[in-house]
Design a protein around this motif. Structure first.
Motif, short mmCIF file in Angstrom:
data_model
loop_
_atom_site.label_atom_id
_atom_site.label_comp_id
_atom_site.label_asym_id
_atom_site.label_seq_id
_atom_site.Cartn_x
_atom_site.Cartn_y
_atom_site.Cartn_z
N PHE A 155 37.48 -28.39 -3.99
CA PHE A 155 37.48 -27.36 -2.94
C PHE A 155 36.31 -27.56 -2.02
N MET A 156 35.14 -27.91 -2.59
CA MET A 156 33.94 -28.06 -1.77
C MET A 156 34.11 -29.13 -0.71
N GLN A 157 34.88 -30.19 -1.02
CA GLN A 157 35.11 -31.23 -0.01
C GLN A 157 35.80 -30.63 1.22
N HIS A 158 36.84 -29.84 0.97
CA HIS A 158 37.52 -29.18 2.10
C HIS A 158 36.56 -28.24 2.82
N PHE A 159 35.80 -27.52 1.98
CA PHE A 159 34.95 -26.47 2.52
C PHE A 159 33.85 -27.06 3.40
N ILE A 160 33.28 -28.19 2.99
CA ILE A 160 32.22 -28.82 3.78
C ILE A 160 32.77 -29.22 5.14
N VAL A 194 54.70 -25.22 8.49
CA VAL A 194 54.03 -26.16 7.58
C VAL A 194 53.59 -25.44 6.31
N GLY A 195 53.06 -24.23 6.49
CA GLY A 195 52.63 -23.46 5.31
C GLY A 195 53.80 -23.12 4.41
N GLU A 238 44.62 -21.53 0.59
CA GLU A 238 44.66 -22.17 1.92
C GLU A 238 45.98 -21.90 2.61
N LEU A 239 47.08 -21.88 1.82
CA LEU A 239 48.39 -21.63 2.42
C LEU A 239 48.47 -20.21 2.96
N VAL A 240 47.95 -19.25 2.17
CA VAL A 240 47.99 -17.86 2.64
C VAL A 240 47.23 -17.74 3.95
N LEU A 241 46.01 -18.31 3.95
CA LEU A 241 45.19 -18.23 5.17
C LEU A 241 45.90 -18.94 6.32
N GLY A 242 46.45 -20.13 6.04
CA GLY A 242 47.10 -20.92 7.09
C GLY A 242 48.28 -20.18 7.70
N ILE A 243 49.13 -19.61 6.83
CA ILE A 243 50.31 -18.90 7.34
C ILE A 243 49.89 -17.65 8.10
N TRP A 244 48.88 -16.97 7.54
CA TRP A 244 48.44 -15.74 8.20
C TRP A 244 47.88 -16.04 9.58
#
Lengths: 217, 187
Positions: free
Chosen positions: A130-135, B101-102, B162-168
Protein backbone atom coordinates in the motif's frame (compact mmCIF):
# COMPACT_ATOMS: atom_id res chain seq x y z
CA UNK A 1 -7.70 63.52 -37.72
CA UNK A 2 -8.35 66.82 -36.06
CA UNK A 3 -6.36 70.08 -36.46
CA UNK A 4 -3.73 69.34 -33.80
CA UNK A 5 -2.93 65.86 -35.11
CA UNK A 6 -4.86 63.90 -32.47
CA UNK A 7 -6.84 60.95 -33.78
CA UNK A 8 -10.30 60.72 -32.23
CA UNK A 9 -11.91 57.33 -32.54
CA UNK A 10 -15.70 57.18 -32.25
CA UNK A 11 -18.85 57.58 -34.24
CA UNK A 12 -19.40 60.82 -36.13
CA UNK A 13 -22.37 63.01 -35.29
CA UNK A 14 -22.78 61.67 -31.78
CA UNK A 15 -25.03 64.65 -30.94
CA UNK A 16 -27.69 63.17 -33.21
CA UNK A 17 -27.84 60.11 -30.98
CA UNK A 18 -28.18 62.06 -27.78
CA UNK A 19 -31.95 62.30 -27.71
CA UNK A 20 -32.48 58.57 -27.99
CA UNK A 21 -29.64 57.91 -25.56
CA UNK A 22 -30.94 60.22 -22.88
CA UNK A 23 -34.45 58.83 -23.29
CA UNK A 24 -33.12 55.35 -22.71
CA UNK A 25 -31.15 56.42 -19.64
CA UNK A 26 -34.12 58.33 -18.22
CA UNK A 27 -36.55 55.48 -18.78
CA UNK A 28 -34.11 53.07 -17.15
CA UNK A 29 -34.02 55.35 -14.12
CA UNK A 30 -37.79 55.50 -13.96
CA UNK A 31 -38.09 51.77 -14.32
CA UNK A 32 -35.74 51.20 -11.37
CA UNK A 33 -37.63 53.78 -9.37
CA UNK A 34 -40.84 51.87 -10.08
CA UNK A 35 -39.36 48.59 -8.96
CA UNK A 36 -38.09 50.32 -5.80
CA UNK A 37 -41.57 51.66 -5.10
CA UNK A 38 -43.31 48.31 -5.55
CA UNK A 39 -41.08 45.79 -3.79
CA UNK A 40 -43.75 43.06 -3.90
CA UNK A 41 -44.16 43.44 -7.68
CA UNK A 42 -47.94 43.53 -7.29
CA UNK A 43 -48.51 47.11 -8.40
CA UNK A 44 -49.07 48.40 -4.85
CA UNK A 45 -46.91 51.38 -3.99
CA UNK A 46 -45.01 51.08 -0.71
CA UNK A 47 -43.69 54.53 0.07
CA UNK A 48 -40.61 53.71 2.14
CA UNK A 49 -39.29 56.98 3.61
CA UNK A 50 -36.23 55.13 4.96
CA UNK A 51 -35.05 54.46 1.42
CA UNK A 52 -32.49 57.05 0.35
CA UNK A 53 -33.65 57.19 -3.25
CA UNK A 54 -37.35 57.47 -2.47
CA UNK A 55 -36.81 59.95 0.37
CA UNK A 56 -34.68 62.12 -1.92
CA UNK A 57 -37.29 62.15 -4.65
CA UNK A 58 -40.21 62.99 -2.34
CA UNK A 59 -41.32 66.59 -2.09
CA UNK A 60 -44.71 66.12 -0.35
CA UNK A 61 -45.75 63.09 1.71
CA UNK A 62 -48.84 62.59 3.85
CA UNK A 63 -49.80 66.28 3.63
CA UNK A 64 -46.42 67.53 4.87
CA UNK A 65 -43.84 69.28 2.80
CA UNK A 66 -40.78 67.05 3.12
CA UNK A 67 -38.55 69.13 0.89
CA UNK A 68 -35.53 69.50 1.18
CA UNK A 69 -34.59 65.90 2.02
CA UNK A 70 -31.76 65.16 4.49
CA UNK A 71 -28.41 64.26 2.94
CA UNK A 72 -28.37 60.62 1.84
CA UNK A 73 -26.82 58.10 4.21
CA UNK A 74 -24.55 56.74 1.48
CA UNK A 75 -22.59 59.99 1.51
CA UNK A 76 -21.75 59.43 5.14
CA UNK A 77 -20.15 56.09 4.29
CA UNK A 78 -18.18 57.53 1.41
CA UNK A 79 -16.96 60.44 3.52
CA UNK A 80 -14.85 58.22 5.77
CA UNK A 81 -11.32 58.78 4.61
CA UNK A 82 -8.88 55.95 4.42
CA UNK A 83 -5.81 56.29 6.50
CA UNK A 84 -2.74 56.62 4.41
CA UNK A 85 -0.25 53.81 4.87
CA UNK A 86 2.76 55.05 6.77
CA UNK A 87 5.99 55.51 4.88
CA UNK A 88 8.39 52.95 6.25
CA UNK A 89 12.06 53.59 6.82
CA UNK A 90 14.44 51.08 5.18
CA UNK A 91 15.27 49.54 8.57
CA UNK A 92 11.61 49.01 9.41
CA UNK A 93 11.00 47.48 5.99
CA UNK A 94 13.91 45.13 6.42
CA UNK A 95 12.71 44.09 9.88
CA UNK A 96 9.24 43.44 8.45
CA UNK A 97 10.61 41.32 5.63
CA UNK A 98 12.67 39.26 8.06
CA UNK A 99 9.62 38.78 10.29
CA UNK A 100 7.50 37.70 7.31
CA UNK A 101 10.18 35.28 6.19
CA UNK A 102 10.44 33.81 9.67
CA UNK A 103 6.66 33.41 9.87
CA UNK A 104 6.65 31.70 6.46
CA UNK A 105 9.43 29.34 7.52
CA UNK A 106 7.59 28.50 10.72
CA UNK A 107 4.40 27.81 8.74
CA UNK A 108 6.16 25.59 6.27
CA UNK A 109 8.03 23.62 8.93
CA UNK A 110 4.82 23.10 10.91
CA UNK A 111 2.97 21.85 7.82
CA UNK A 112 5.85 19.58 6.88
CA UNK A 113 6.02 18.19 10.42
CA UNK A 114 2.29 17.47 10.50
CA UNK A 115 2.34 15.95 7.00
CA UNK A 116 5.42 13.88 7.76
CA UNK A 117 3.94 12.61 11.01
CA UNK A 118 0.72 11.61 9.18
CA UNK A 119 2.62 9.72 6.48
CA UNK A 120 4.78 7.98 9.08
CA UNK A 121 1.66 7.09 11.06
CA UNK A 122 0.08 5.50 7.99
CA UNK A 123 3.35 3.68 7.33
CA UNK A 124 3.22 2.09 10.79
CA UNK A 125 -0.14 0.43 10.08
CA UNK A 126 -0.31 -0.10 6.33
CA UNK A 127 1.56 -2.87 4.49
CA UNK A 128 4.45 -2.13 2.12
CA UNK A 129 2.43 -2.72 -1.05
CA UNK A 130 0.00 0.00 0.00
CA UNK A 131 2.82 2.39 0.88
CA UNK A 132 4.17 2.15 -2.68
CA UNK A 133 0.86 3.44 -4.03
CA UNK A 134 0.61 5.94 -1.23
CA UNK A 135 4.07 7.43 -1.83
CA UNK A 136 3.21 7.97 -5.50
CA UNK A 137 0.00 9.68 -4.39
CA UNK A 138 1.75 11.96 -1.87
CA UNK A 139 4.46 12.93 -4.35
CA UNK A 140 1.96 13.68 -7.12
CA UNK A 141 -0.09 15.85 -4.79
CA UNK A 142 3.05 17.73 -3.80
CA UNK A 143 4.32 18.17 -7.36
CA UNK A 144 0.88 19.18 -8.56
CA UNK A 145 0.67 21.83 -5.87
CA UNK A 146 4.13 23.25 -6.61
CA UNK A 147 3.64 23.23 -10.36
CA UNK A 148 0.11 24.62 -10.52
CA UNK A 149 1.05 27.39 -8.10
CA UNK A 150 3.33 28.89 -10.75
CA UNK A 151 0.80 28.86 -13.57
CA UNK A 152 0.13 32.30 -15.00
CA UNK A 153 -3.35 33.64 -14.21
CA UNK A 154 -4.15 34.27 -17.85
CA UNK A 155 -3.48 30.61 -18.58
CA UNK A 156 -5.93 29.07 -16.10
CA UNK A 157 -8.50 28.20 -18.77
CA UNK A 158 -5.96 26.27 -20.88
CA UNK A 159 -4.75 24.70 -17.63
CA UNK A 160 -8.26 23.34 -17.02
CA UNK A 161 -8.35 21.93 -20.53
CA UNK A 162 -4.93 20.30 -20.33
CA UNK A 163 -5.50 18.78 -16.88
CA UNK A 164 -8.77 17.46 -18.27
CA UNK A 165 -6.87 15.83 -21.14
CA UNK A 166 -4.26 14.38 -18.76
CA UNK A 167 -6.96 13.01 -16.47
CA UNK A 168 -7.94 10.73 -19.36
CA UNK A 169 -4.97 8.63 -18.24
CA UNK A 170 -7.75 6.51 -16.74
CA UNK A 171 -7.84 4.99 -20.24
CA UNK A 172 -4.93 2.77 -19.10
CA UNK A 173 -7.20 1.04 -16.60
CA UNK A 174 -9.79 0.37 -19.28
CA UNK A 175 -7.10 -0.89 -21.69
CA UNK A 176 -5.98 -3.43 -19.09
CA UNK A 177 -9.52 -4.66 -18.50
CA UNK A 178 -10.88 -4.96 -22.01
CA UNK A 179 -9.44 -8.44 -22.60
CA UNK A 180 -11.52 -9.95 -19.83
CA UNK A 181 -13.53 -13.12 -20.32
CA UNK A 182 -16.67 -11.46 -18.96
CA UNK A 183 -18.78 -9.70 -21.59
CA UNK A 184 -20.03 -7.05 -19.18
CA UNK A 185 -16.48 -6.03 -18.27
CA UNK A 186 -15.45 -5.90 -21.91
CA UNK A 187 -18.40 -3.67 -22.82
CA UNK A 188 -17.81 -1.30 -19.91
CA UNK A 189 -14.08 -1.17 -20.63
CA UNK A 190 -14.78 -0.49 -24.32
CA UNK A 191 -17.07 2.41 -23.38
CA UNK A 192 -14.41 3.69 -21.01
CA UNK A 193 -11.73 3.58 -23.71
CA UNK A 194 -13.97 5.38 -26.17
CA UNK A 195 -14.93 8.16 -23.76
CA UNK A 196 -11.37 8.66 -22.53
CA UNK A 197 -10.13 8.79 -26.15
CA UNK A 198 -12.67 11.52 -26.96
CA UNK A 199 -11.32 13.41 -24.03
CA UNK A 200 -7.64 12.94 -24.85
CA UNK A 201 -7.93 14.25 -28.39
CA UNK A 202 -10.58 16.84 -27.64
CA UNK A 203 -8.72 18.11 -24.57
CA UNK A 204 -5.35 18.61 -26.23
CA UNK A 205 -6.91 20.15 -29.37
CA UNK A 206 -8.97 22.57 -27.30
CA UNK A 207 -5.86 23.57 -25.35
CA UNK A 208 -3.98 24.21 -28.57
CA UNK A 209 -6.84 26.29 -29.93
CA UNK A 210 -6.95 28.34 -26.75
CA UNK A 211 -3.19 28.89 -26.72
CA UNK A 212 -3.25 29.94 -30.37
CA UNK A 213 -5.30 32.94 -29.25
CA UNK A 214 -2.35 34.13 -27.15
CA UNK A 215 -0.22 34.53 -30.27
CA UNK A 216 1.68 37.80 -30.38
CA UNK A 217 -0.20 40.10 -32.73
CA UNK B 1 7.62 -6.89 -23.12
CA UNK B 2 7.44 -7.31 -19.38
CA UNK B 3 6.10 -5.11 -16.63
CA UNK B 4 9.44 -3.37 -15.99
CA UNK B 5 9.32 -1.75 -19.40
CA UNK B 6 5.71 -0.62 -18.97
CA UNK B 7 6.45 0.93 -15.59
CA UNK B 8 9.53 2.70 -16.98
CA UNK B 9 7.35 4.10 -19.76
CA UNK B 10 4.84 5.29 -17.14
CA UNK B 11 7.64 7.09 -15.30
CA UNK B 12 8.64 8.88 -18.51
CA UNK B 13 4.99 9.78 -19.17
CA UNK B 14 4.67 11.10 -15.61
CA UNK B 15 7.69 13.37 -16.05
CA UNK B 16 6.25 14.64 -19.33
CA UNK B 17 2.90 15.40 -17.65
CA UNK B 18 4.64 17.38 -14.92
CA UNK B 19 6.57 19.35 -17.54
CA UNK B 20 3.33 19.87 -19.42
CA UNK B 21 1.58 21.42 -16.41
CA UNK B 22 4.68 23.36 -15.35
CA UNK B 23 5.10 24.81 -18.84
CA UNK B 24 1.86 26.74 -18.41
CA UNK B 25 3.73 29.27 -16.26
CA UNK B 26 4.37 31.35 -19.38
CA UNK B 27 2.59 31.92 -22.67
CA UNK B 28 5.57 30.97 -24.82
CA UNK B 29 6.47 27.80 -22.90
CA UNK B 30 2.77 26.84 -22.87
CA UNK B 31 2.86 25.93 -26.56
CA UNK B 32 5.71 23.54 -25.91
CA UNK B 33 3.91 22.26 -22.82
CA UNK B 34 0.94 20.93 -24.82
CA UNK B 35 3.28 18.82 -26.89
CA UNK B 36 4.86 17.39 -23.74
CA UNK B 37 1.39 16.36 -22.62
CA UNK B 38 0.58 14.77 -25.99
CA UNK B 39 3.91 12.89 -25.99
CA UNK B 40 3.33 11.68 -22.42
CA UNK B 41 -0.14 10.39 -23.25
CA UNK B 42 1.08 8.66 -26.42
CA UNK B 43 3.90 6.91 -24.55
CA UNK B 44 1.59 5.78 -21.74
CA UNK B 45 -1.08 4.40 -24.09
CA UNK B 46 1.42 2.67 -26.39
CA UNK B 47 3.30 1.13 -23.45
CA UNK B 48 0.01 -0.27 -22.13
CA UNK B 49 -1.02 -1.60 -25.53
CA UNK B 50 2.24 -3.46 -26.22
CA UNK B 51 2.87 -4.36 -22.57
CA UNK B 52 1.49 -7.38 -20.73
CA UNK B 53 -1.95 -7.11 -19.21
CA UNK B 54 -3.71 -5.71 -22.24
CA UNK B 55 -5.95 -7.71 -24.49
CA UNK B 56 -7.98 -7.08 -27.63
CA UNK B 57 -5.54 -4.42 -28.79
CA UNK B 58 -7.11 -4.21 -32.25
CA UNK B 59 -10.48 -3.36 -30.75
CA UNK B 60 -8.77 -0.88 -28.45
CA UNK B 61 -7.12 0.83 -31.41
CA UNK B 62 -10.45 1.05 -33.25
CA UNK B 63 -12.15 2.54 -30.19
CA UNK B 64 -9.34 5.05 -29.70
CA UNK B 65 -9.55 6.03 -33.36
CA UNK B 66 -13.34 6.48 -33.07
CA UNK B 67 -12.88 8.56 -29.94
CA UNK B 68 -10.22 10.61 -31.73
CA UNK B 69 -12.65 11.33 -34.57
CA UNK B 70 -15.39 12.50 -32.21
CA UNK B 71 -12.94 14.51 -30.13
CA UNK B 72 -11.46 16.18 -33.20
CA UNK B 73 -14.91 17.10 -34.51
CA UNK B 74 -15.95 18.55 -31.16
CA UNK B 75 -12.76 20.49 -30.54
CA UNK B 76 -12.49 22.07 -33.98
CA UNK B 77 -16.13 22.75 -34.77
CA UNK B 78 -17.21 24.35 -31.51
CA UNK B 79 -17.37 28.13 -31.23
CA UNK B 80 -14.65 29.76 -29.16
CA UNK B 81 -17.25 31.13 -26.73
CA UNK B 82 -18.56 27.61 -26.03
CA UNK B 83 -15.17 26.23 -25.01
CA UNK B 84 -15.91 26.13 -21.26
CA UNK B 85 -19.03 24.05 -21.91
CA UNK B 86 -17.05 21.68 -24.09
CA UNK B 87 -14.35 21.23 -21.46
CA UNK B 88 -17.05 20.59 -18.85
CA UNK B 89 -18.86 17.94 -20.88
CA UNK B 90 -15.61 16.22 -21.83
CA UNK B 91 -14.58 16.18 -18.21
CA UNK B 92 -17.81 14.38 -17.35
CA UNK B 93 -16.78 11.64 -19.80
CA UNK B 94 -13.56 11.07 -17.87
CA UNK B 95 -15.53 10.80 -14.64
CA UNK B 96 -17.84 8.21 -16.20
CA UNK B 97 -14.86 6.28 -17.59
CA UNK B 98 -13.31 6.19 -14.11
CA UNK B 99 -16.59 4.86 -12.67
CA UNK B 100 -16.68 2.10 -15.31
CA UNK B 101 -13.08 1.13 -14.62
CA UNK B 102 -13.89 0.89 -10.92
CA UNK B 103 -16.99 -1.26 -11.56
CA UNK B 104 -14.98 -3.52 -13.84
CA UNK B 105 -12.27 -4.09 -11.27
CA UNK B 106 -14.91 -5.00 -8.70
CA UNK B 107 -16.74 -7.42 -11.02
CA UNK B 108 -13.45 -9.03 -12.04
CA UNK B 109 -12.43 -9.37 -8.41
CA UNK B 110 -15.66 -11.24 -7.63
CA UNK B 111 -15.31 -13.41 -10.76
CA UNK B 112 -11.71 -14.38 -9.99
CA UNK B 113 -12.67 -15.26 -6.45
CA UNK B 114 -15.46 -17.55 -7.70
CA UNK B 115 -13.28 -19.24 -10.31
CA UNK B 116 -10.50 -19.94 -7.83
CA UNK B 117 -12.81 -21.18 -5.11
CA UNK B 118 -14.66 -23.49 -7.52
CA UNK B 119 -11.30 -25.04 -8.39
CA UNK B 120 -10.75 -25.59 -4.69
CA UNK B 121 -8.06 -22.97 -4.33
CA UNK B 122 -7.73 -20.21 -1.79
CA UNK B 123 -8.64 -16.65 -2.58
CA UNK B 124 -7.35 -14.17 -1.50
CA UNK B 125 -3.91 -15.78 -1.69
CA UNK B 126 -1.98 -16.55 1.50
CA UNK B 127 1.26 -14.67 2.04
CA UNK B 128 4.42 -15.91 0.36
CA UNK B 129 5.04 -17.22 -3.17
CA UNK B 130 2.12 -18.55 -5.22
CA UNK B 131 1.43 -22.29 -5.25
CA UNK B 132 2.14 -23.91 -8.64
CA UNK B 133 -1.47 -25.03 -9.40
CA UNK B 134 -2.79 -21.55 -8.62
CA UNK B 135 -0.17 -20.09 -10.93
CA UNK B 136 -1.26 -22.43 -13.73
CA UNK B 137 -4.90 -21.66 -13.12
CA UNK B 138 -4.28 -17.93 -13.31
CA UNK B 139 -2.41 -18.43 -16.59
CA UNK B 140 -5.66 -19.55 -18.20
CA UNK B 141 -7.47 -16.38 -17.16
CA UNK B 142 -7.21 -12.96 -18.79
CA UNK B 143 -4.23 -10.83 -17.83
CA UNK B 144 -6.18 -8.45 -15.65
CA UNK B 145 -7.91 -11.28 -13.84
CA UNK B 146 -4.54 -12.98 -13.28
CA UNK B 147 -3.22 -9.75 -11.79
CA UNK B 148 -6.12 -9.63 -9.33
CA UNK B 149 -5.89 -13.34 -8.57
CA UNK B 150 -2.36 -12.98 -7.21
CA UNK B 151 -3.39 -10.56 -4.49
CA UNK B 152 -3.24 -11.38 -0.79
CA UNK B 153 -6.05 -10.58 1.63
CA UNK B 154 -4.49 -7.25 2.69
CA UNK B 155 -3.91 -6.23 -0.91
CA UNK B 156 -7.49 -7.07 -1.81
CA UNK B 157 -8.62 -4.89 1.10
CA UNK B 158 -6.51 -1.98 -0.15
CA UNK B 159 -7.81 -2.49 -3.67
CA UNK B 160 -11.38 -2.34 -2.34
CA UNK B 161 -10.67 0.96 -0.58
CA UNK B 162 -9.08 2.35 -3.74
CA UNK B 163 -12.07 1.18 -5.79
CA UNK B 164 -14.55 2.86 -3.46
CA UNK B 165 -12.59 6.10 -3.59
CA UNK B 166 -12.11 5.82 -7.36
CA UNK B 167 -15.78 5.21 -8.10
CA UNK B 168 -16.88 7.89 -5.67
CA UNK B 169 -14.53 10.55 -7.08
CA UNK B 170 -15.39 9.52 -10.63
CA UNK B 171 -19.10 9.83 -9.92
CA UNK B 172 -18.64 13.25 -8.31
CA UNK B 173 -16.63 14.36 -11.35
CA UNK B 174 -19.33 13.06 -13.68
CA UNK B 175 -22.34 14.64 -12.01
CA UNK B 176 -20.48 17.86 -11.20
CA UNK B 177 -19.30 18.28 -14.77
CA UNK B 178 -22.74 17.56 -16.21
CA UNK B 179 -24.30 20.18 -13.92
CA UNK B 180 -21.51 22.64 -14.78
CA UNK B 181 -22.23 22.03 -18.45
CA UNK B 182 -25.92 22.64 -17.90
CA UNK B 183 -25.23 25.90 -16.09
CA UNK B 184 -22.77 27.10 -18.72
CA UNK B 185 -25.13 26.21 -21.53
CA UNK B 186 -27.85 28.21 -19.76
CA UNK B 187 -30.22 25.30 -19.33
Amino acid sequence: MSDNGVVIIGCTGSHSRMAAQSSTLYSTNIRHMMSDLTPEKDGKIVHNMEDDVIRGATAVFGGDITYPPPPPKVAAIAAQKREKPKELTPEEKRAQEIAAFKAQTKNQVTLLAIGGALVLGVGLIAPASFMQHFIVFVLSVFIGFQVIWNVAHSLHTPLMAVTNAISSIVILGALMQIGSSSALITILAALGIFMAAVNIFGGFLVTRRMLAMFQKS
Amino acid sequence: MDFGFTIAAYAVAGVLFILSLGGLSGQESAKRAVWYGIAGMTIAVLATLIGPGSGLWLMSMILIAAGAGVGYQLATKVQMTQMPELVAIMHSLVGLAAVFVGFNAHIELVNVGEVLREAGMAFPQPKGPLAAPVYEMLGTLSNFAALLGKKTAVEVGILRVELVLGIWIGAVTFTGSVIAYGKLAGA
